[in-house]
Design an enzyme around this catalytic site. Structure first.
Site, PDB file in Angstrom:
ATOM      1  N   ASP A  18      56.166 -11.950 100.805  1.00  0.00           N
ATOM      2  CA  ASP A  18      56.329 -12.873  99.576  1.00  0.00           C
ATOM      3  C   ASP A  18      54.890 -12.270  98.652  1.00  0.00           C
ATOM      4  O   ASP A  18      54.022 -12.189  99.189  1.00  0.00           O
ATOM      5  CB  ASP A  18      56.401 -14.264  99.870  1.00  0.00           C
ATOM      6  N   ASP A  32      54.210 -14.602  95.294  1.00  0.00           N
ATOM      7  CA  ASP A  32      53.362 -15.661  94.763  1.00  0.00           C
ATOM      8  C   ASP A  32      53.224 -16.847  95.866  1.00  0.00           C
ATOM      9  O   ASP A  32      54.079 -17.200  96.562  1.00  0.00           O
ATOM     10  CB  ASP A  32      54.091 -16.459  93.459  1.00  0.00           C
TER      11      ASP A  32
END
Length: 187
Positions: free
Chosen positions: A7, A9
């Site tokens: 991922d 953020d």
């Protein structure tokens, strides 16, 4: 192919409730870029799979997203790291797409694009929806206690998370565990 999916953020960089909308707002988490470099040097291809609903909300355009990723890539290169591909979902939750995490669409796109089976491939993220997407796609779920999950430090995994979710303090701790496991398997 040795592969790790991340991922963005809250996992690789600081997250913001206001969304990351410019290259200047993109700030790597301490040690995260070096962790990606360590993966690369150990022979891993690193892929990003990230929800970017700021696009669908009109808060950012694709040119700005590309500029953010250019900054990220430049900073990675400075420490000997690289991201091999970036997959993003531009939709809002209301769009009912299949690529927005917690659905597995982005991860399935990775499998299709690279022609690999992602069953058991580590997916590293900082939220419940990341772990749900990992499990739905057959990936191994690895939660880092940064970003959305920072409040879980010092406590156990909540029962809402999928069984088999591995917890790590941060991306560096995940890389430590993965590379130790790889070494252990080679012995």
């Amino acid at each position: 192919m040795k592969l790790v999916i991340l991922d963005r953020d809250g996992t690789l960089n600081h997250d913001s409730d206001e969304y990351i909308k410019s290259p200047e707002e993109w700030q790597a988490l301490p040690g995260a870029l070096e962790a990606v470099g360590r993966l690369n040097h150990a022979g891993y291809h690193v892929i990003l799979a990230t929800n970017q609903s700021g696009l669908g909300r009109g808060l950012i355009d694709v040119a700005s997203l590309n500029a953010i990723h250019k900054r990220m890539m430049k900073q990675l290169a400075a420490v000997g790291g690289r991201i091999d591909a970036i997959f993003y979902c531009p939709h809002t939750p209301e769009d009912t797409c299949t690529c927005r995490k917690p659905l597995p669409g982005l991860l399935e796109q990775v499998a299709d694009r690279f022609g690999v089976d992602i069953k058991g491939v580590p997916f590293v993220g900082d939220s419940l929806r990341d772990m749900q997407a990992a499990v739905a796609a057959g990936c191994a779920p690895h939660l880092v206690l940064t970003g959305n999950s920072e409040s879980l430090r010092g406590s156990g995994l909540p029962p809402t998370f999928p069984a088999g979710t591995h917890m790590h303090l941060d991306l560096n701790a995940f890389v430590d565990a993965l590379l130790k496991k790889t070494v252990d398997l080679a012995v």
